[in-house]
Design a protein around this motif. Structure first.
Motif, PDB file in Angstrom:
ATOM      1  N   LEU A   1     -12.312  -1.821  -5.768  1.00  0.00           N
ATOM      2  CA  LEU A   1     -12.229  -0.441  -5.307  1.00  0.00           C
ATOM      3  C   LEU A   1     -13.564   0.248  -5.103  1.00  0.00           C
ATOM      4  CD1 LEU A   1      -9.167   0.643  -7.427  1.00  0.00           C
ATOM      5  CD2 LEU A   1      -9.243   0.240  -4.961  1.00  0.00           C
TER       6      LEU A   1
ATOM      7  N   SER B   1       0.834  -1.201   0.000  1.00  0.00           N
ATOM      8  CA  SER B   1       0.000   0.000   0.000  1.00  0.00           C
ATOM      9  C   SER B   1       0.866   1.248   0.000  1.00  0.00           C
ATOM     10  CB  SER B   1      -0.935   0.009   1.213  1.00  0.00           C
ATOM     11  OG  SER B   1      -0.194   0.033   2.415  1.00  0.00           O
TER      12      SER B   1
ATOM     13  N   PRO C   1     -14.980  -0.646  -1.156  1.00  0.00           N
ATOM     14  CA  PRO C   1     -13.652  -1.247  -1.311  1.00  0.00           C
ATOM     15  C   PRO C   1     -13.434  -2.367  -0.306  1.00  0.00           C
ATOM     16  CG  PRO C   1     -13.520   1.141  -1.426  1.00  0.00           C
ATOM     17  CD  PRO C   1     -14.921   0.812  -1.006  1.00  0.00           C
TER      18      PRO C   1
ATOM     19  N   ALA D   1      -4.153   2.168  -6.309  1.00  0.00           N
ATOM     20  CA  ALA D   1      -5.532   2.529  -5.964  1.00  0.00           C
ATOM     21  C   ALA D   1      -6.363   2.819  -7.204  1.00  0.00           C
ATOM     22  CB  ALA D   1      -5.548   3.719  -5.016  1.00  0.00           C
TER      23      ALA D   1
ATOM     24  N   GLN E   1      -1.903   6.567  -1.023  1.00  0.00           N
ATOM     25  CA  GLN E   1      -3.157   6.677  -1.781  1.00  0.00           C
ATOM     26  C   GLN E   1      -4.062   5.469  -1.611  1.00  0.00           C
ATOM     27  OE1 GLN E   1      -0.058   7.467  -3.468  1.00  0.00           O
ATOM     28  NE2 GLN E   1      -0.520   9.544  -2.766  1.00  0.00           N
ATOM     29  N   GLY E   2      -3.484   4.330  -1.210  1.00  0.00           N
ATOM     30  CA  GLY E   2      -4.281   3.130  -1.064  1.00  0.00           C
ATOM     31  C   GLY E   2      -3.516   1.907  -1.493  1.00  0.00           C
ATOM     32  N   PRO E   3      -4.222   0.812  -1.829  1.00  0.00           N
ATOM     33  CA  PRO E   3      -3.544  -0.441  -2.209  1.00  0.00           C
ATOM     34  C   PRO E   3      -2.724  -0.249  -3.475  1.00  0.00           C
ATOM     35  CG  PRO E   3      -5.887  -0.550  -2.736  1.00  0.00           C
ATOM     36  CD  PRO E   3      -5.697   0.692  -1.920  1.00  0.00           C
ATOM     37  N   ASP E   4      -1.601  -0.967  -3.535  1.00  0.00           N
ATOM     38  CA  ASP E   4      -0.666  -0.783  -4.639  1.00  0.00           C
ATOM     39  C   ASP E   4      -0.079  -2.121  -5.056  1.00  0.00           C
ATOM     40  OD1 ASP E   4       1.177   1.537  -6.011  1.00  0.00           O
ATOM     41  OD2 ASP E   4       2.344  -0.262  -5.627  1.00  0.00           O
TER      42      ASP E   4
END
Length: 525
Positions: free
Chosen positions: A416, A292, A423, A322, A295-298
């Motif tokens: 998402l 992550s 999400p 994300a 900004q969020g999951p990566d």
């Protein structure tokens, strides 16, 4: 406060019934292949991680015995469920059943004496390994299993240097954050961890640690009988406490059980042929990492070529951050593309590499070599906590004819959100065939869980179709597009990187999910 695994009420008559459902859609192809219940026979070690219904981290690792006739004759697992309690649970499975289809897909149900249970869908890549997804709707998680060698369930067989990759979450003063720890640790076969080296990337700490010497520790197999029956043991090193399950003398599956957080992963015995200098690290490599960012999951997948002199070339890189997709191809945009084998910590297999893209910034990584063709890798780029696997890329070109065959796969990530979902983690396991040497078409079946959906959460026996489009010689990113039938139907576009003609790393390039995984050609019995 621990969330109990509820008594399973799904009855698998012919396996395809399942709980929940996939709605309407084209009928999946009939299963074909050489697998059967006899393909799952012996003792297996497994590990899985994901999130529970509250979105909190959950992980499990353990061992089970399959009799080759559809019966589970025993099992044991350690479960860390941070949404329920920070205390680990040890669960003994007394009975269970399973059914394996001819294409290697299967369903296994474990039952404990106290009425709790666990349901998993699986896809065998061979009789000795495969992938798992939890399908009882108490959580969504995925992982893998390996055939174990019970003769190696002794402390003396845990000896030598092991490379590990543990990921999960850490507990800060006021927050829970992502955690990645990779490194090398040494065991002496007599219950002692004699030292090692690790790199930690902790979201509760301002910056990655850099290489840190591991303080000595200890390990022991359980004396209660769980050690000899299931290969379970405990160990401490680097200020952390773990439980582990032996696969064989070359691999253990590990779960963290302390107050610092929760993490899970494997430790694999290090070969003697690891690169000791820049000149020994050459050729093409491809890697897949997940974690992550702010900004969020990566998820990130890439390949490069090492020249033996500390320079990287032929870089191709794809990222989904994300839902934001980014592709980088090497040209005048790439600078400072270098690598270095860590000679200050000689013998550890540690190395680093970095490159800068004029549009996307600087990317930094550290890795520990397991062998001359395999490593674990941690992302040190600014604002990210992420780790994964790195494999030497076999020489191209990669072609449809060389890759034709049957495949098992496991994909995991985050859906998402939309007008019908929030999400939440999603986990896929299944099998498909790339059956023709001249056609890019694939056809198969998938089982998956999306607990964030407002309606159905579990989708079983769902038809899958799609195409694999190889670009150029195939050594860079290729397009793997799949249509998952049912209601709702789902289209996922992956960027695919070959490690070999029979193994691909995948990262989704759509803006609706951040999902990645692997496909591996099946070895049919």
């Amino acid at each position: 406060m621990r969330r109990l695994l509820l008594l399973l009420t799904c009855v698998f008559a012919g396996y395809v019934a399942g709980c929940g459902g996939g709605g309407s859609g084209p009928t999946p192809p009939p299963p074909s292949g050489g697998f059967s219940n006899a393909s799952l026979k012996g003792q297996y070690a497994f590990s899985m991680s994901g999130v529970d219904t509250t979105g909190a981290f959950i992980a499990r690792t353990g061992s089970f015995v399959a009799d080759g006739n559809g019966n589970i004759t025993g099992g044991l697992e350690d479960v860390v469920s941070l949404g329920a309690s920070s205390s680990p649970a040890l669960v003994a499975f007394t009975t269970g059943t399973y059914q394996i289809q001819s294409n290697g897909r299967g369903l296994v149900v474990f039952q404990a004496s106290n009425g709790t249970g666990l349901q998993l869908n699986m896809a065998l890549s061979s009789t000795s390994r495969g992938y798992l997804v939890q399908t009882d709707l108490n959580a969504t998680s995925s992982g893998s299993f390996n055939l174990a060698t019970p003769a190696d369930f002794t402390a003396t067989n845990f000896t030598g240097k092991y490379v590990f990759d543990f990921s999960g979450v850490s507990f800060g003063v006021s927050s829970v954050a992502p955690l990645s720890i990779i490194g090398q640790v040494a065991a002496d076969g007599n219950g002692n961890i004699t030292g090692g080296l690790e790199d930690s990337n902790d979201g509760n700490v301002a910056a990655p640690s850099g290489p840190v010497a591991i303080s000595p520790g200890t390990y022991a197999l359980d004396s209660s009988g769980n050690g000899t029956a299931f290969g379970r043991g405990t160990m401490t090193f680097g200020g952390r406490a773990f439980a582990f399950y032996i696969v064989d003398n070359t691999r253990i599956k590990v779960i963290e059980e302390d107050l610092q957080g929760g993490s899970i992963g494997d430790a694999a015995q290090q070969a003697s042929t690891i690169p000791a200098a820049n000149s020994a690290f050459t050729g093409g490599w491809t890697y897949l990492v997940g974690g992550s960012t702010t900004q969020g999951p990566d998820t990130r997948v890439a390949r490069f070529t090492a020249d033996g002199n500390g320079n990287l070339g032929a870089i191709s890189y794809d990222e989904n951050n994300a839902g934001g997709y980014n592709h980088i191809s090497q040209g005048t945009n790439i600078s400072a593309a270098t690598y270095a084998i860590d000679t200050a910590n000689a013998g550890t297999g540690r190395g680093t590499f970095t490159f800068t893209d004029s549009g996307s910034g600087t990317f930094k990584y550290v890795f520990y070599a397991i062998s001359s063709s395999q490593a674990v890798v941690q992302d040190l780029s600014s604002g990210i906590v992420s780790d994964g696997s790195m494999l030497a890329q076999s020489a191209g070109p990669f072609t449809l004819s060389a890759s034709a065959g049957n495949y098992a796969f496991n994909w995991s990530g985050v859906q998402l959100g939309s007008n019908s979902a929030v999400p939440f983690e999603e986990d896929f396991v299944g099998q498909y065939a790339l059956s023709s040497a001249t056609s890019s078409n694939i056809s198969g079946v998938v089982d998956y869980v999306e607990l964030g959906l407002s309606g159905n959460n579990l989708f079983t026996n769902i038809g899958l179709s799609g195409t694999l489009t190889i670009t150029g010689d195939g050594t860079n990113n290729n397009t793997f597009k799949v249509l998952i039938s049912g209601s709702p139907s789902t289209t996922i576009t992956f960027q695919a990187y070959f490690a070999s003609p029979t193994t691909m790393f995948l990262v989704c390039s759509d803006n609706t999910r951040t999902t990645a995984g692997i496909t591996v050609q099946q070895t049919t019995p």
